[in-house]
Every structure is written in C-alpha cells, then in structure tokens.
Design a protein around this motif. Structure first.
Motif, short mmCIF file in Angstrom:
data_model
loop_
_atom_site.label_atom_id
_atom_site.label_comp_id
_atom_site.label_asym_id
_atom_site.label_seq_id
_atom_site.Cartn_x
_atom_site.Cartn_y
_atom_site.Cartn_z
N GLU A 1 0.36 -4.65 29.35
CA GLU A 1 0.12 -6.04 28.93
C GLU A 1 -1.32 -6.21 28.47
N ASN A 2 -1.48 -7.20 27.59
CA ASN A 2 -2.78 -7.63 27.11
C ASN A 2 -3.55 -6.54 26.37
N TYR A 3 -2.82 -5.69 25.66
CA TYR A 3 -3.43 -4.67 24.80
C TYR A 3 -2.91 -4.82 23.38
N MET A 4 -3.72 -4.43 22.42
CA MET A 4 -3.29 -4.40 21.03
C MET A 4 -2.75 -3.01 20.72
N VAL A 5 -1.65 -2.98 19.98
CA VAL A 5 -1.01 -1.71 19.63
C VAL A 5 -1.14 -1.48 18.12
N ILE A 6 -1.76 -0.37 17.74
CA ILE A 6 -1.80 0.01 16.33
C ILE A 6 -0.45 0.60 15.96
N ASN A 7 0.17 0.04 14.95
CA ASN A 7 1.50 0.51 14.55
C ASN A 7 1.42 1.53 13.42
N CYS A 8 0.65 1.23 12.39
CA CYS A 8 0.49 2.14 11.26
C CYS A 8 -0.93 2.01 10.74
N PHE A 9 -1.54 3.14 10.42
CA PHE A 9 -2.96 3.16 10.04
C PHE A 9 -3.13 4.30 9.04
N TRP A 10 -3.46 3.94 7.80
CA TRP A 10 -3.44 4.96 6.74
C TRP A 10 -4.61 4.74 5.78
N VAL A 11 -5.41 5.78 5.63
CA VAL A 11 -6.47 5.81 4.61
C VAL A 11 -6.31 7.13 3.86
N SER A 12 -6.10 7.07 2.55
CA SER A 12 -5.81 8.29 1.82
C SER A 12 -6.56 8.36 0.50
N CYS B 1 0.78 -1.24 0.00
CA CYS B 1 0.00 0.00 0.00
C CYS B 1 0.80 1.28 0.00
N CYS B 2 1.53 1.56 1.06
CA CYS B 2 2.08 2.90 1.23
C CYS B 2 3.16 3.26 0.23
N ALA B 3 3.90 2.30 -0.29
CA ALA B 3 5.03 2.62 -1.18
C ALA B 3 4.79 2.27 -2.63
N ILE B 4 3.56 2.04 -3.02
CA ILE B 4 3.31 1.54 -4.37
C ILE B 4 3.70 2.53 -5.46
N SER B 5 3.72 3.82 -5.15
CA SER B 5 4.01 4.80 -6.19
C SER B 5 5.40 5.44 -6.04
N ASP B 6 6.19 4.97 -5.10
CA ASP B 6 7.50 5.56 -4.85
C ASP B 6 8.59 4.62 -5.36
N LYS B 7 9.05 4.85 -6.59
CA LYS B 7 10.03 3.98 -7.22
C LYS B 7 11.40 4.04 -6.52
N LYS B 8 11.68 5.18 -5.87
CA LYS B 8 12.97 5.34 -5.20
C LYS B 8 13.11 4.41 -4.01
N ASN C 1 -8.84 -4.63 -0.50
CA ASN C 1 -8.35 -5.28 -1.71
C ASN C 1 -8.45 -4.32 -2.90
N VAL C 2 -7.69 -3.24 -2.80
CA VAL C 2 -7.63 -2.21 -3.85
C VAL C 2 -6.18 -1.76 -3.97
N ARG C 3 -5.88 -1.09 -5.07
CA ARG C 3 -4.54 -0.57 -5.24
C ARG C 3 -4.51 0.87 -4.74
N GLY C 4 -4.31 1.00 -3.45
CA GLY C 4 -4.31 2.32 -2.84
C GLY C 4 -3.80 2.24 -1.42
N LYS C 5 -3.68 3.39 -0.79
CA LYS C 5 -3.16 3.48 0.58
C LYS C 5 -4.31 3.41 1.56
N VAL C 6 -4.70 2.21 1.91
CA VAL C 6 -5.82 2.02 2.83
C VAL C 6 -5.59 0.71 3.60
N PHE C 7 -4.98 0.83 4.79
CA PHE C 7 -4.54 -0.35 5.53
C PHE C 7 -4.37 -0.04 7.02
N ILE C 8 -4.24 -1.10 7.80
CA ILE C 8 -3.96 -0.97 9.23
C ILE C 8 -2.99 -2.08 9.64
N GLU C 9 -2.08 -1.75 10.55
CA GLU C 9 -1.12 -2.71 11.09
C GLU C 9 -1.19 -2.67 12.61
#
Length: 250
Positions: free
Chosen positions: A72-83, A17-24, A50-58
């Motif tokens: 302890e016993n918590y979920m941590v959101i690491n990266c979350f991007w909808v654009s 998702c996040c790097a699909i358009s950055d060739k560098k 299930n699209v080709r775009g920046k829309v995901f959660i980790e």
C-alpha cells in the motif's frame, strides 16, 4: 523539451509513443488508448517527452495497479521506455523524476517496478534502476525482480503476490498465452501471429485475455503485458515468439 501528460482531453490527438511506427498494431493502438481512458480515473499516469519518439513513463498507485503486487501507498511503474536518439541524454532520469514528484505530492512511501535479472525487451532496464537508487526487494521465478525505492525510510516495501511466484502456468498442453491491452502490440501478435503459428505447427493453443485488475492478479508470473508458455514453462515475454518457440520445440 517539454513533458506532456496524457488525459481524457488530449489523448486522441497525442500519440502513445511505443506503437507509432507499427502499422499492423493500429487496432491495438486504439485499444490501448481506450484502456488508458478507463484507467485515468484510477490515478493512472502517462507522461512523455513532447517529441515523436519512444520516450515515456507510465505509473499508477499500487492500489489500482494491474501488476500482481501486495502492498500500500506505493507508486508502481508500469511501462518505462527511452529509445533511439533519446537514450543517453538524461531523459530517463527526467521522466523518473516526474514519477518521484507525483509520488511525493500524493504522500506516497516510495516507488516499485517489476524488471528482471538483466535487460529484457519491454522491461525497465535493471541497471538504470540500480543507478537511480532502487534495490531488489522481492523475486519470482524464473527471473523476475521487484525493484523498490523508498521515499519514507520507515515504510514497508510491497511484495509480489504468492500466486504470481509459480513461474509456470496450469496448462501443460501446447502453447498458453496471456496478454492485456496495456500494450498496443499484444493484440495483433497474440491473435494473429501466434494463432497462425500454432495452426501451422498443429499445436494446441490457449489464449487468456487479461481484461481486469482481478484477472491480472491471478497471473502465475508478475507480468501483464504479454507472456507465452509452452507445456507450462515460460518461453518469452516478447511479442514475436516464433524464434523462441521454434528453438524450444525443435
């Protein structure tokens, strides 16, 4: 639209998702995939539309999170991007619901996420978190906020490690950068653009590559993607640091 969960079997065929358009950043793109393969074994989850775009959660259980948090016993959101075209259509809420469902299924007490005092690049929008029921549960200078949402009302919220509440880095000479391969952009912008900038300006440069959870837990701020300091003070979390540094140095 369907939601896809990345795993060892499909990760090489799916984009992240996040790097699909950055060739560098192609090298960093592969390094992020390699990092994901390792962290999948530790309960790390990457879900996207299930699209080709920046829309995901980790997200990941706090016990295996690279963010310098204690709890302890918590979920941590690491990266979350909808654009782009995917914003404003309920996709963020849909992805967050996936995180909630997984946290509940694993018997967790809640969810936390590091953000800020306002919307900043590469960080989850704090206004969105507040609208979804999150509250600020801890803070660290200069502007970091730990947001939390309880599933179990009797649980104790995690906190930011004291060592990550310094807000400044130990090196007071020149530029200091911290980066990890948790983001596909960081490798190129740190090891190419930032090195070139420091050389052109004749400024001392120290680069710290965060390669493990233990490394990440020693950071002076609660952020692992990318951070740049100048004479010990935090300058930016963005990859393109030149304009921030120029303004400060001049």
């Amino acid at each position: 639209m369907d939601i896809v969960k990345l795993n060892d079997k499909n990760i090489e065929d799916e984009h992240i998702c996040c790097a699909i358009s950055d060739k560098k950043s192609q090298d960093g793109y592969q390094k992020k995939k390699d990092w994901l393969k390792t962290e999948f074994k530790n309960g790390y989850t990457f879900k996207k539309l299930n699209v080709r775009g920046k829309v995901f959660i980790e997200y990941v259980p706090i016990e295996n999170s690279w963010l310098p948090l204690v709890g302890e016993n918590y979920m941590v959101i690491n990266c979350f991007w909808v654009s782009g075209q995917f914003k404003g259509k309920g996709n963020g809420k849909k992805l967050l619901e996936q995180c909630k469902e997984d946290a509940k299924a694993q018997g967790m007490d809640g969810i936390v996420a590091i953000s800020s005092d306002k919307k900043r690049p590469f960080m989850t929008d704090p206004i969105f978190l507040k609208c979804q029921g999150f509250e600020i549960i801890d803070e660290a200078p200069p502007y970091f906020k730990l947001w939390g949402l309880k599933i179990n009302p009797d649980s104790t919220f995690p906190q930011i490690m004291d060592s990550a509440k310094k807000g400044t880095c130990p090196n007071n000479e020149g530029i200091t950068a911290y980066y990890s391969n948790t983001c596909p952009f960081t490798d190129f912008y740190t090891n190419n653009m930032l090195r070139k900038y420091a050389k052109e300006k004749n400024i001392p440069l120290e680069i710290n590559h965060i390669k493990s959870k233990d490394d990440a837990h020693k950071l002076p701020i609660p952020w692992i993607l990318n951070s740049v300091f100048y004479k010990g003070e935090l300058v930016t979390l963005e990859m393109k640091t030149e304009r921030h540094l120029n303004k400060l140095i001049s």
